[in-house]
Design an enzyme around this catalytic site. Structure first.
Site, PDB file in Angstrom:
ATOM      1  CE  LYS A  30      94.695  77.798  27.268  1.00  0.00           C
ATOM      2  NZ  LYS A  30      95.207  76.487  28.052  1.00  0.00           N
ATOM      3  CE1 TYR A  70      98.700  79.192  31.322  1.00  0.00           C
ATOM      4  CE2 TYR A  70      99.098  80.544  29.374  1.00  0.00           C
ATOM      5  CZ  TYR A  70      98.433  79.765  30.210  1.00  0.00           C
ATOM      6  OH  TYR A  70      97.397  79.378  29.586  1.00  0.00           O
ATOM      7  CG  ASN A 133      94.420  73.040  27.401  1.00  0.00           C
ATOM      8  OD1 ASN A 133      94.978  74.524  27.166  1.00  0.00           O
ATOM      9  ND2 ASN A 133      95.346  72.736  28.326  1.00  0.00           N
ATOM     10  CG  HIS A 136      93.381  79.900  31.802  1.00  0.00           C
ATOM     11  ND1 HIS A 136      94.221  79.340  31.890  1.00  0.00           N
ATOM     12  CD2 HIS A 136      92.864  81.104  32.304  1.00  0.00           C
ATOM     13  CE1 HIS A 136      94.929  79.973  33.677  1.00  0.00           C
ATOM     14  NE2 HIS A 136      93.326  81.313  33.730  1.00  0.00           N
ATOM     15  CD  GLU A 147      95.032  83.070  36.196  1.00  0.00           C
ATOM     16  OE1 GLU A 147      95.695  82.304  36.430  1.00  0.00           O
ATOM     17  OE2 GLU A 147      93.742  82.563  36.130  1.00  0.00           O
TER      18      GLU A 147
HETATM   19  P1  IDP Z   1      95.501  74.298  33.890  1.00  0.00           P
HETATM   20  O1  IDP Z   1      95.691  75.000  32.222  1.00  0.00           O
HETATM   21  O2  IDP Z   1      95.117  73.472  33.366  1.00  0.00           O
HETATM   22  O3  IDP Z   1      96.027  75.009  35.333  1.00  0.00           O
HETATM   23  P2  IDP Z   1      98.356  74.640  33.571  1.00  0.00           P
HETATM   24  O4  IDP Z   1      99.865  73.348  34.564  1.00  0.00           O
HETATM   25  O5  IDP Z   1      98.263  75.646  34.604  1.00  0.00           O
HETATM   26  O6  IDP Z   1      96.828  73.362  33.334  1.00  0.00           O
HETATM   27  O7  IDP Z   1      99.037  74.766  32.655  1.00  0.00           O
HETATM   28  C1  IDP Z   1      98.685  75.800  31.454  1.00  0.00           C
HETATM   29  C2  IDP Z   1      98.918  75.881  30.224  1.00  0.00           C
HETATM   30  O8  IDP Z   1     100.047  74.843  29.998  1.00  0.00           O
HETATM   31  C3  IDP Z   1      97.721  74.314  30.329  1.00  0.00           C
HETATM   32  O9  IDP Z   1      96.620  74.788  30.230  1.00  0.00           O
HETATM   33  C4  IDP Z   1      98.057  74.062  28.280  1.00  0.00           C
HETATM   34  O10 IDP Z   1      97.514  74.601  27.266  1.00  0.00           O
HETATM   35  C5  IDP Z   1      99.833  73.455  28.438  1.00  0.00           C
HETATM   36  N1  IDP Z   1     100.761  73.099  29.321  1.00  0.00           N
HETATM   37  C6  IDP Z   1     100.820  71.933  30.397  1.00  0.00           C
HETATM   38  N2  IDP Z   1     101.154  70.943  30.032  1.00  0.00           N
HETATM   39  C7  IDP Z   1     102.019  70.958  29.050  1.00  0.00           C
HETATM   40  C8  IDP Z   1     102.820  69.791  28.499  1.00  0.00           C
HETATM   41  O11 IDP Z   1     102.942  69.215  29.011  1.00  0.00           O
HETATM   42  N3  IDP Z   1     102.764  69.987  27.106  1.00  0.00           N
HETATM   43  C9  IDP Z   1     102.243  70.632  26.108  1.00  0.00           C
HETATM   44  N4  IDP Z   1     101.351  72.215  26.924  1.00  0.00           N
HETATM   45  C10 IDP Z   1     101.394  71.948  28.194  1.00  0.00           C
HETATM   46 MG    MG Z   2      96.721  76.547  35.474  1.00  0.00          MG
END
Ligand code: IDP
Ligand code: MG
Length: 169
Positions: A30, A70, A133, A136, A147
């Site tokens: 990212k 997304y 984080n 992805h 994807e």
């Molecule tokens: P993942 O990336 O571990 O698969 P997902 O639930 O698919 O997690 O969420 C996609 C992305 O959305 C996450 O990697 C993170 O960057 C963001 N995200 C998820 N939950 C939150 C939140 O509670 N606050 C802000 N960003 C979030």
């Molecule tokens: Mg995800």
């Protein structure tokens, strides 16, 4: 974009060998990971684990692409923040191949929330906040196929034989 993803998914179901050692996943470093110079470290971890790189590009993701990528999260309160974050700079999009690569990549990444990610995982080692984080990874073989077809054209994915294959399998 939607049509392209749909057509690629349909055509991919007829491509033999998207299972076993030919399983593929979509991984993206990212914008924060790129800014923080984590690309090399992340690529290194996947290479050393024994996975094969079949596609890689540095790119600025468009609004359309990110909305499609997304789409399952569009009703979440953090959706707009997520869009801005993902558009804030270039990302490194990659496709990695190997046995159980989807599941293993998720383990290597750690949990969505870095605070719940064990040390030794990418998120457990390199970040602290869920909104930044760094990586992805597809969460299932089905989403990986969707994807990959969304982010890559067929001719951007390389077919090549790894010389150390017999030492990994
Ligand atoms: P993942 O990336 O571990 O698969 P997902 O639930 O698919 O997690 O969420 C996609 C992305 O959305 C996450 O990697 C993170 O960057 C963001 N995200 C998820 N939950 C939150 C939140 O509670 N606050 C802000 N960003 C979030
Ligand atoms: Mg995800």
């Amino acid at each position: 974009m939607r049509l392209r993803a749909y057509l690629s998914c349909i055509s991919m179901q007829n491509v033999p060998g998207w299972t076993g050692v030919n399983e593929r996943t979509f991984i993206a470093v990212k914008p924060d990971g790129v800014q923080r110079k984590l690309v090399g470290e992340i690529v290194r971890r996947f290479e050393k684990r024994g996975f094969k790189l079949v596609g890689l590009k540095l790119m600025q993701a468009s609004e359309d692409l990110l909305r499609e990528h997304y789409c399952d999260l569009r009703s979440k309160p953090f959706f707009n923040t997520l869009m801005s974050y993902m558009k804030s700079g270039p990302v490194v999009a990659m496709v990695w191949q190997g046995l159980d690569v989807v599941k293993t990549a998720r383990k290597m990444m750690g949990e969505t929330n870095p605070a719940e990610s064990l040390p030794g995982t990418i998120r457990g080692d390199y970040c602290v906040e869920v909104g930044k984080n760094v990586i992805h990874g597809s969460d299932s073989v089905e989403s990986a196929q969707k994807e990959i077809s969304l982010w890559f054209r067929q001719n951007e994915l390389q077919r090549w034989e790894s010389s150390n294959l017999r030492w990994i399998y």
